[in-house]
Motif scaffolding. Sequence first.
Motif, PDB file in Angstrom:
ATOM      1  N   SER A  89      29.025 -26.703 122.402  1.00  0.00           N
ATOM      2  CA  SER A  89      29.193 -26.757 120.988  1.00  0.00           C
ATOM      3  C   SER A  89      28.782 -27.865 120.538  1.00  0.00           C
ATOM      4  O   SER A  89      28.679 -29.042 121.154  1.00  0.00           O
ATOM      5  N   THR A  90      28.243 -27.864 119.248  1.00  0.00           N
ATOM      6  CA  THR A  90      27.861 -29.117 118.578  1.00  0.00           C
ATOM      7  C   THR A  90      29.213 -29.866 117.991  1.00  0.00           C
ATOM      8  O   THR A  90      28.946 -30.991 117.462  1.00  0.00           O
ATOM      9  N   ASN A  91      30.218 -29.193 117.816  1.00  0.00           N
ATOM     10  CA  ASN A  91      31.405 -30.034 117.279  1.00  0.00           C
ATOM     11  C   ASN A  91      32.082 -30.770 118.427  1.00  0.00           C
ATOM     12  O   ASN A  91      32.285 -30.230 119.347  1.00  0.00           O
ATOM     13  N   ARG A  94      34.314 -29.484 121.984  1.00  0.00           N
ATOM     14  CA  ARG A  94      34.029 -30.020 123.268  1.00  0.00           C
ATOM     15  C   ARG A  94      34.965 -30.555 124.153  1.00  0.00           C
ATOM     16  O   ARG A  94      35.116 -30.475 125.111  1.00  0.00           O
TER      17      ARG A  94
END
Length: 211
Positions: A57-59, A63
């Motif tokens: 995830s980019t969040n 993560r």
Amino acid sequence: MEIKASDTTFTRKAEAKNKKAKQQGKQKKDILHDSPVRYIGYCDDIGATARVLCNKSTNAFVRSIPVISYIPVAAYIGADVLSAYNKSKHTEGKEIAKKRAISQGIFQGITSILFPIGIVTAAQKAAGKAFDKFIPALKGQLENGAKNHKRDVALALAGLGALIAVSKYADKFAKNVLMNKIINPIIGIKENKTESKGETGIKDNAGTTQA
């Protein structure tokens, strides 16, 4: 005047004694094992199965979910160890209570942390190899080079399925073999024969059998 049996001092004392016994029975209910609180011990199981999804995830918060999932589990294990100590202290003394607490901490560490991580990791690795060999749609990388998110979902489900299928037997193995036959004798706790015949409950107490 006729005296009813319910009016006698003996009967009133007996009724009061029975009432007190019922109240004590209610108070003795094990909240950690006999209530929904016990499901706190499964938070890290969810974190372990979802790790393959969260890590990509980019969040930053997403993560960190697998790591955060261990916080309530650690609190649950701490409470369970303390409970095991307090229960044993009043009946077996402080020295045995300390051993019971150590035993319970080891048991919970095995069944609540080590086993889930091991089961999920092994299941996801096996599933990944199977996907690469037999299911082209779930390969690690698509033909156009894009990441395959379906694979991650499938791996998470594979880990969860493995936990559901294996955890009950893993917990029994941990209690009946690792704890009762190896670790507890080393610590100095004698196995109770009546306990060894019972079935292990979900994330159960190493020293007592919960339904």
